[in-house]
Each structure stands twice: as C-alpha cells, then as structure tokens.
Write a protein that holds these residues in place. Structure first.
Motif, short mmCIF file in Angstrom:
data_model
loop_
_atom_site.label_atom_id
_atom_site.label_comp_id
_atom_site.label_asym_id
_atom_site.label_seq_id
_atom_site.Cartn_x
_atom_site.Cartn_y
_atom_site.Cartn_z
N UNK A 299 0.86 -1.19 0.00
CA UNK A 299 0.00 0.00 0.00
C UNK A 299 0.90 1.24 0.00
N UNK A 300 0.36 2.42 -0.29
CA UNK A 300 1.15 3.64 -0.16
C UNK A 300 1.70 3.84 1.25
N UNK A 301 0.93 3.46 2.26
CA UNK A 301 1.44 3.56 3.64
C UNK A 301 2.64 2.64 3.84
N UNK A 302 2.56 1.44 3.28
CA UNK A 302 3.69 0.52 3.38
C UNK A 302 4.91 1.07 2.65
N UNK A 303 4.69 1.78 1.54
CA UNK A 303 5.80 2.40 0.82
C UNK A 303 6.51 3.44 1.70
N UNK A 304 5.73 4.23 2.45
CA UNK A 304 6.34 5.22 3.35
C UNK A 304 7.20 4.54 4.40
N UNK A 305 6.78 3.36 4.86
CA UNK A 305 7.56 2.64 5.86
C UNK A 305 8.84 2.06 5.28
N UNK A 306 8.81 1.78 3.98
CA UNK A 306 9.98 1.15 3.37
C UNK A 306 11.05 2.15 2.94
N UNK A 307 10.65 3.37 2.59
CA UNK A 307 11.63 4.30 2.02
C UNK A 307 12.41 5.05 3.09
N UNK A 308 11.86 5.24 4.28
CA UNK A 308 12.59 5.95 5.34
C UNK A 308 12.50 5.15 6.64
N UNK A 309 13.54 5.21 7.47
CA UNK A 309 13.48 4.53 8.76
C UNK A 309 12.62 5.30 9.75
N UNK A 310 12.22 4.60 10.82
CA UNK A 310 11.43 5.22 11.88
C UNK A 310 12.39 5.88 12.88
#
Length: 409
Positions: A265-276
């Motif tokens: 999902x787009x939310x999953x993409x945000x989690x993959x491109x930058x660390x927390x």
C-alpha cells in the motif's frame, strides 16, 4: 516518394514537382488499398452529438503518444459496446480513410467490441510472460533502497489519498525527509505517458535517491495503466531505485514485478523508504547500552587480571625474591666455608699423621734413640764390617754432631 499499387514511384527533383492535390490523391489511393483491419486501443474521448447518427471516438495507443479519430454509426456503438466509457479498452473493425482536404487520417468502424475482463487478463498474462522472458522481473537486477534517502521522488495523483498517506507517514517516521512530488493522471488514456514523463524527469534529478509510484485501490480496469508495457520498460530503464505502491495487497499490476521494491500500500511504501526515527533512536540506545556493558565487562576483566598479577608474591613483595636469593647465597657461602674448613682440618690432620710417621721413620729419630751412622770417607754408609779395612777413615754421625774415627781392626 509515394507508394502506389505496392510499388514505389519516385520523382526526381529535376522533374516537374507534383501539386499537393496529386500527392494527396496518391496517398489516399494507397491508404484505400489497406482495406479493413482490426485495431486495438484505449478510448480517450467519446463525442455523441444529440440527434446525430454518427459518433466520434478518439482512440489512443497506451504504449505511445499516438491517437486516431474513429467515426462510427450510433447503432454500431450501441450494439457492440452500449456502455462504453472513456478509458475503456476496445477492439474495432475499421477501414483507414485519408481526408485530403485536411490532410488527416482517421478510421471508419463498422464493428466495436469492448475488451472484457477475461480477455484483459489473458493479454496481461501474455505480456507478463514476455517481460519475464526478457529479464525485467529478474531479482538479481533489483537494487536495495538507500537506508536514509536525501530526497524522495513521488509520482501520484493530485490531492489523492495515496499522496497524503505517503507524505504523512514518511514525515511522521522521519521528519527531515524531503519530497519532490509530480502529480499525474493515474487512470485513463493519458496516465501512461504522464507517468513515463514523470519517471524521466525524476530519474534525471541527481538529488533524488528513490522514486515512489503510488496509487490507491481500484478495479482491474482502473489499474490497467500500471500494467502497460511502455511503463514497465520505463521503470526497468530507471537508474534510480523505484518503489511500486499500487492499490492494495491483493492488487498486482505488472509494474510491481519490474520495480525494485513492491509495497502493498502507499502507507507501506512510506515505511519502506525511510526509517522510523523513534525506532532508530531506541536501537541506538540499545546499541550504546550493549557497548557500555561490553566496555565495562572488558575493563572489569582486565582489572581482575591485573589484581591477580599484582597479588603474586613476586609483584606483591619484590624484595622477598631478593631476600630469598640472598639467603640462598649466604647458606651456600656458609656451606662452602664449612666444607672448606672440614677439608682443611682433615688435610691438616693427615699432614700431622704423615709428619709423625716421617719423623718416626727418619734417621734423625733413630739417632735420637742413641744410634749412629757410620760412613766411609766417600760418604757411603757402612752396613757391614767387611766393607771397610784396617786404617780406613770413618765418619760417625750422632744425634748431635759427628766423630772422626779410624778402623783398627
């Protein structure tokens, strides 16, 4: 150069030039020989004029920036595709026509079929096998995403939920992340060329470390642009890693297989491109704690080793070793003195005994006991009376002094 009747007719530049109408006539004659053909494309526009029996369609090739005008009868459209909408895929039977007055090419259709879901899926499966055979899905060529991208390129619909999800979640995880967003059409006939152009722009930007293509959910027809061959090849040609975030978990357009990373999902993409950031701070804290414990344990272990070394007698009281060696030297000296005294005493006693024996056996001792030694004039000791004759001079040695004598008989 004009083609006529399957042969090429060329006019030399030295000959008299043809008028435009002649060229148009010959082009029209050549196109007329093409006959009826089957054409596949995507409907970009439908124009139905009230009261008119003719319907105008704009048919677009999704893989190229090319479109043609199609004219057909309203009855043909109503019988073949009564619920035709813009963006739908169609197959039509048409004859190419050239309008000399405007110099344009169009198609006149006598049959139109809207491509059904089953046929769409079959075509997608065929295209999928073709791209896989060419190596576009090869896992070996997929690149790893940078741990912390300096700038992220985002391709998505304007003011869409996908754009909001990517930007909001990415900035929540890492507030310093920067985005360059390119808004495009994500469905319809203009989606593919716009997305391809956006890919080229972002891929040419050296400040972009990763590109995200994001779109919300939808039906197979809505997501059809993301299975387009031209888009798949454009993603494959990108130098920058590409993340595909199209639809939901169950959606799988072909661009998902070509992209370096597929996000559900787009939310999953945000989690993959930058660390927390929060998670990274926690991990750094854990790493620092482990490092501190390791250093502390190492220091404690080495301190204990030093304490053990210092507790050894040779280091705890270094003078003890010297004292021990000094005592050993003193004992050896005493032993040497005793041995030497004993040997000297024994030797002295032997000497005294030898002297006593020598004295007991010496002629002087015999003389002391009253004996005398008789010698002839030549010093020879007389041991028998027959060794001398009458009148021979003799010397008699006594314990004290000597006597001169003469043999009388």
């Amino acid at each position: 150069m004009v083609s006529e009747g399957g042969s090429e007719v060329a006019r030399s530049s030295a000959e008299e030039p043809w008028p435009v109408r002649v060229v148009s006539q010959k082009i029209n004659a050549w196109i007329a020989r093409l006959g009826w053909v089957w054409v596949d494309g995507q409907v970009a526009q439908i124009s139905r004029r009230p009261g008119a029996s003719t319907v105008f369609l704009t048919l677009r090739d999704p893989s190229a920036d090319l479109s043609l005008t199609v004219t057909t009868n309203r009855d043909v459209l109503d019988s073949g595709a009564p619920e035709l909408r813009e963006g739908a895929r169609v197959v039509l039977h048409a004859k190419p026509e050239f309008y000399a007055a405007r110099g344009t090419l169009s198609l006149r259709a006598d049959e139109i079929r809207q491509v059904g879901l089953g046929e769409l899926l079959a075509r997608l499966e065929k295209l999928k096998k073709l791209l896989a055979a060419e190596g576009l899905f090869d896992r070996a060529r997929k690149r790893r995403l940078p741990f912390l991208p300096h700038r992220v390129g985002l391709i998505t619909g304007r003011a869409s939920a996908a754009e909001r999800d990517v930007l909001t979640n990415a900035k929540r995880r890492w507030p310093a992340v920067e985005f360059r967003t390119v808004n495009v059409a994500v469905q319809g006939p203009s989606a593919v060329p716009q997305i391809v152009d956006a890919l080229k722009v972002l891929d040419a930007d050296d400040s972009i470390d990763v590109i995200v293509i994001a779109r919300g959910g939808g039906g197979i027809e809505d997501l059809l642009p993301f299975s387009d061959e031209a888009l798949c090849r454009a993603v494959f040609a990108c130098r920058t890693p590409v993340v595909s975030a199209i639809g939901h978990e169950t959606d799988a357009p072909l661009v998902d297989y070509v992209a370096d990373v597929r996000a559900s999902t787009p939310t999953d993409a945000a989690k993959r491109i930058v660390p927390d950031l929060t998670e990274e701070v926690r991990l750094i804290g854990q790493a620092r704690s482990r490092l501190e414990r390791a250093v502390r344990n190492l220091v404690d272990r080495e301190t204990h080793r030093l304490d053990l070394l210092r507790s050894r007698p040779v280091l705890a009281s270094p003078q003890v070793m010297v004292d021990q060696r000094a005592a050993e030297v003193s004992a050896l000296r005493d032993r040497t003195d005793r041995c030497l005294d004993h040997r000297l005493g024994a030797a002295g006693e032997d000497l005294r005994h030898t002297l006593a024996r020598l004295r007991a056996l010496s002629p002087a001792a015999t003389l002391d006991r009253g004996y005398a030694i008789v010698q002839r004039a030549d010093g020879h000791v007389v041991r028998a009376a027959g060794e001398v004759g009458k009148g021979d001079p003799l010397r008699v040695r006594l314990a004290e002094g000597e006597l001169a004598a003469t043999v009388d008989g």
